[in-house]
Write a protein that holds these residues in place. Sequence first.
Motif, mmCIF file in Angstrom:
data_model
loop_
_atom_site.group_PDB
_atom_site.id
_atom_site.type_symbol
_atom_site.label_atom_id
_atom_site.label_comp_id
_atom_site.label_asym_id
_atom_site.label_seq_id
_atom_site.Cartn_x
_atom_site.Cartn_y
_atom_site.Cartn_z
ATOM 1 N N LEU A 89 -6.458 0.983 1.171
ATOM 2 C CA LEU A 89 -6.247 -0.447 1.385
ATOM 3 C C LEU A 89 -7.523 -1.076 1.944
ATOM 4 C CD1 LEU A 89 -4.297 -2.901 1.526
ATOM 5 C CD2 LEU A 89 -3.708 -2.131 3.847
ATOM 6 N N GLU A 90 -7.958 -2.161 1.290
ATOM 7 C CA GLU A 90 -9.130 -2.876 1.778
ATOM 8 C C GLU A 90 -8.692 -4.307 2.108
ATOM 9 O OE1 GLU A 90 -13.642 -2.802 0.226
ATOM 10 O OE2 GLU A 90 -12.346 -4.213 -0.841
ATOM 11 N N THR A 91 -8.673 -4.629 3.382
ATOM 12 C CA THR A 91 -8.219 -5.972 3.776
ATOM 13 C C THR A 91 -9.304 -6.988 3.485
ATOM 14 O OG1 THR A 91 -9.077 -5.659 5.981
ATOM 15 C CG2 THR A 91 -6.782 -5.030 5.621
ATOM 16 N N GLN A 92 -8.917 -8.271 3.550
ATOM 17 C CA GLN A 92 -9.893 -9.347 3.297
ATOM 18 C C GLN A 92 -11.128 -9.195 4.184
ATOM 19 O OE1 GLN A 92 -6.683 -12.147 3.694
ATOM 20 N NE2 GLN A 92 -7.675 -13.451 2.174
ATOM 21 N N GLU A 93 -10.867 -8.866 5.472
ATOM 22 C CA GLU A 93 -11.958 -8.753 6.433
ATOM 23 C C GLU A 93 -12.906 -7.622 6.040
ATOM 24 O OE1 GLU A 93 -8.632 -8.706 7.549
ATOM 25 O OE2 GLU A 93 -8.766 -10.902 7.647
ATOM 26 N N GLN A 94 -12.274 -6.509 5.672
ATOM 27 C CA GLN A 94 -13.094 -5.360 5.271
ATOM 28 C C GLN A 94 -13.882 -5.692 4.008
ATOM 29 O OE1 GLN A 94 -9.944 -2.606 5.008
ATOM 30 N NE2 GLN A 94 -10.301 -1.703 7.037
ATOM 31 N N ALA A 95 -13.208 -6.396 3.098
ATOM 32 C CA ALA A 95 -13.864 -6.757 1.841
ATOM 33 C C ALA A 95 -15.090 -7.614 2.119
ATOM 34 C CB ALA A 95 -12.892 -7.505 0.935
ATOM 35 N N LEU A 96 -14.930 -8.523 3.039
ATOM 36 C CA LEU A 96 -16.037 -9.390 3.384
ATOM 37 C C LEU A 96 -17.184 -8.598 4.006
ATOM 38 C CD1 LEU A 96 -16.905 -12.355 3.356
ATOM 39 C CD2 LEU A 96 -16.014 -12.549 5.692
ATOM 40 N N THR A 97 -16.828 -7.717 4.950
ATOM 41 C CA THR A 97 -17.853 -6.901 5.588
ATOM 42 C C THR A 97 -18.602 -6.084 4.536
ATOM 43 O OG1 THR A 97 -16.103 -6.575 7.218
ATOM 44 C CG2 THR A 97 -18.222 -5.496 7.637
ATOM 45 N N ASN A 98 -17.828 -5.475 3.656
ATOM 46 C CA ASN A 98 -18.457 -4.650 2.608
ATOM 47 C C ASN A 98 -19.354 -5.492 1.711
ATOM 48 O OD1 ASN A 98 -17.184 -2.399 3.530
ATOM 49 N ND2 ASN A 98 -15.516 -2.452 2.013
ATOM 50 N N PHE A 99 -18.865 -6.668 1.376
ATOM 51 C CA PHE A 99 -19.612 -7.553 0.496
ATOM 52 C C PHE A 99 -20.945 -7.924 1.146
ATOM 53 C CE2 PHE A 99 -19.520 -11.736 -2.091
ATOM 54 C CZ PHE A 99 -20.203 -11.105 -3.109
ATOM 55 N N LYS A 100 -20.847 -8.226 2.452
ATOM 56 C CA LYS A 100 -22.053 -8.562 3.204
ATOM 57 C C LYS A 100 -23.039 -7.411 3.175
ATOM 58 C CE LYS A 100 -20.589 -12.009 6.608
ATOM 59 N NZ LYS A 100 -20.009 -12.122 7.959
ATOM 60 N N LYS A 101 -22.483 -6.259 3.392
ATOM 61 C CA LYS A 101 -23.327 -5.058 3.419
ATOM 62 C C LYS A 101 -24.063 -4.910 2.080
ATOM 63 C CE LYS A 101 -21.276 -1.781 6.223
ATOM 64 N NZ LYS A 101 -20.238 -0.733 6.184
ATOM 65 N N GLU A 102 -23.304 -5.134 1.026
ATOM 66 C CA GLU A 102 -23.877 -4.985 -0.315
ATOM 67 C C GLU A 102 -24.986 -6.004 -0.546
ATOM 68 O OE1 GLU A 102 -21.249 -4.839 -3.790
ATOM 69 O OE2 GLU A 102 -19.923 -3.587 -2.556
ATOM 70 N N LEU A 103 -24.745 -7.210 -0.055
ATOM 71 C CA LEU A 103 -25.725 -8.284 -0.273
ATOM 72 C C LEU A 103 -26.980 -8.087 0.572
ATOM 73 C CD1 LEU A 103 -23.407 -11.411 -0.498
ATOM 74 C CD2 LEU A 103 -24.682 -10.333 -2.348
ATOM 75 N N GLY A 104 -26.797 -7.444 1.745
ATOM 76 C CA GLY A 104 -27.935 -7.185 2.621
ATOM 77 C C GLY A 104 -28.543 -8.499 3.112
ATOM 78 N N ASP A 105 -29.847 -8.675 2.847
ATOM 79 C CA ASP A 105 -30.546 -9.875 3.325
ATOM 80 C C ASP A 105 -30.014 -11.147 2.692
ATOM 81 O OD1 ASP A 105 -32.076 -8.411 4.974
ATOM 82 O OD2 ASP A 105 -33.837 -8.330 3.629
ATOM 83 N N TYR A 110 0.832 -1.202 0.000
ATOM 84 C CA TYR A 110 0.000 0.000 0.000
ATOM 85 C C TYR A 110 0.869 1.256 0.000
ATOM 86 C CZ TYR A 110 -2.762 3.763 2.050
ATOM 87 O OH TYR A 110 -3.340 4.966 2.310
ATOM 88 N N ASN A 111 1.911 1.247 0.868
ATOM 89 C CA ASN A 111 2.786 2.416 0.942
ATOM 90 C C ASN A 111 3.538 2.650 -0.372
ATOM 91 O OD1 ASN A 111 2.128 3.252 3.473
ATOM 92 N ND2 ASN A 111 3.640 1.930 4.491
ATOM 93 N N THR A 112 4.013 1.568 -0.982
ATOM 94 C CA THR A 112 4.727 1.699 -2.248
ATOM 95 C C THR A 112 3.834 2.372 -3.290
ATOM 96 O OG1 THR A 112 5.730 -0.425 -1.701
ATOM 97 C CG2 THR A 112 6.127 0.441 -3.921
ATOM 98 N N ILE A 113 2.592 1.880 -3.349
ATOM 99 C CA ILE A 113 1.658 2.437 -4.333
ATOM 100 C C ILE A 113 1.370 3.902 -4.027
ATOM 101 C CG2 ILE A 113 -0.727 2.345 -5.156
ATOM 102 C CD1 ILE A 113 -0.540 -0.717 -4.847
ATOM 103 N N LEU A 114 1.126 4.190 -2.759
ATOM 104 C CA LEU A 114 0.783 5.556 -2.363
ATOM 105 C C LEU A 114 1.898 6.538 -2.707
ATOM 106 C CD1 LEU A 114 -1.502 7.100 -0.958
ATOM 107 C CD2 LEU A 114 -0.292 6.796 1.196
#
Lengths: 228, 273
Positions: free
Chosen positions: B70-86, B56-60
């Motif tokens: 940076l979106e970690t696996q955990e965050q990605a999952l949380t976001n994905f869940k949020k998107e899916l909703g029910d 992330y730092n190299t890219i920045l």
Amino acid sequence: MIKFKNVSVVYDKDIIGLDNVSFKIDDGEFVFLVGKTGAGKSSAIKLLTGEIKPTEGDVIVDGIIVNSLKRSKIPYLRRAQGVVFQDFRLLPNKTVYENVAFAMEITGKKKKEIKRKVPKILDIVGLGERAGNYPNEISGGEQQRVSIARALVNSPSLIIADEPTGNLDVETSAEVMSLFEEINKMGTTIVMVTHSEKIVNDMQKRVIQLENGCIVRDEEKGVYNLGI
Amino acid sequence: MTVASFITVSCCLFLFGVFLLFTLNMNSISEQIESQCEIIARIDFDVSAQQQQDIYNTILNLENVKTAELETQEQALTNFKKELGDDAVVLEGLEGKRFLRSSVKISLKDIRKSEEAVKYIQKINGVAEVENRQDIVSKVVKFTAAVKKGSVMAMLILLIIAIFIIQNTIKLSVHARGKEIQIMKFVGATDHFIRMPFVIEGVMIGTLGFIASFVIITFGYNAVISSVSSIIRLFDFVPLQACITPLGISMALFGVLMGALGSGLSIKRHLKV
Ligand SMILES: Nc1ncnc2c1ncn2[C@@H]1O[C@H](COP(=O)(O)OP(=O)(O)OP(=O)(O)O)[C@@H](O)[C@H]1O
Ligand SMILES: [Mg+2]
């Protein structure tokens, strides 16, 4: 003093207005310019006011070479002259009073002075009573007297008139002419173009006759006789 | 002169304002599109948190990178869940399995150089793949450039037309006063003295035209924006408060200049005696 030194005016298509003309007019003189239509009289007048420039030669008024004046200086030349035209050239939406006052306003004179002087001048030309009228409310003779008042108001040393009586009847012409004579007596130089035989013969002043752009006669106390 | 000139000036100013607002919004929208065109660098599954941070730092720190996130696996999952909703139930049981990668979302300063950036990022150790909607990006770039060019051209054309119309409207009325102007000159008035009232009149007409068109445009803009943004939700339009000052200043300048120049120029011919 006016001096024409070998002055020629050639218009477009080689039309000749004046052809190598030289003459001198002293301060305080009264001079008639006469000649047939197209002789070059108006051309001579327009040279004096800077409306046109000579193709050749010099036009000198009070020591100033008019033809080499910058365009921006021409207005100041005209303020030292009073010009009277055959068609009066009054501003239609200004009153008699305002028309005369306008000539003073453009020179930057103070309101107080204008208020003092304009009525006086209007009295001199006999129009004190018509100050509030518009040009279309007064007669041709009266309009011409307004334009004379306008020419006089800045106390010029030279008055130039191109057929000032051309639109007036004989009687009115005589009145206007006596006005000019009085002005001349006060010391103002007058150069006047006229087609009126009667006026020239009555006045007994210097006569310069033009023909095809050339001076063919220059007489003290001359008469109109164009020799035709 | 006054009524016709006033109407002409108002119409020209109105069009000018419309174009200006259009350009401002086009600019803002293209910026929004540009910023939405992200590059996504997906990171290998077996990269440690520390390494992810390094990537992330190299890219920045790359020159052309504006923002990176940076979106970690955990965050990605949380976001994905949020998107899916029910519908998130489908993810049950998948927790702990590695099907979502950590990723870095990147927006560039200069998207014309996105290809270079992509190539560079691909070479970074631990980067699995780089997603770049290259074709969309370049299309957007071309489109926004064309729109900008077009609106500038339109404004220029409008300017020329406006001056032409104004000149002619005023010329007509000045022509009626041509004789008057000549008489003034014969009596010994300077150009400046004669021109002054005309220029003042032109400036007044310009000012009045500005006021009228400005009022119409500001009220009209709010109405148009609120109705358009209910249809097009993708972009934010420039709010009136944000553009009212530059809009007002440029319209006022344009109007006053148009009036003054128009009347000043159109009497020029009559001054030549
Ligand atoms: N602006 C011009 N362009 C071309 N020719 C001109 C112009 N003004 C005058 N002329 C010509 O110059 C000559 C002299 O004209 P000018 O006006 O001086 O005559 P004039 O003596 O005043 O005549 P009139 O008694 O009819 O007023 C004429 O042939 C005229 O046609
Ligand atoms: Mg003549």
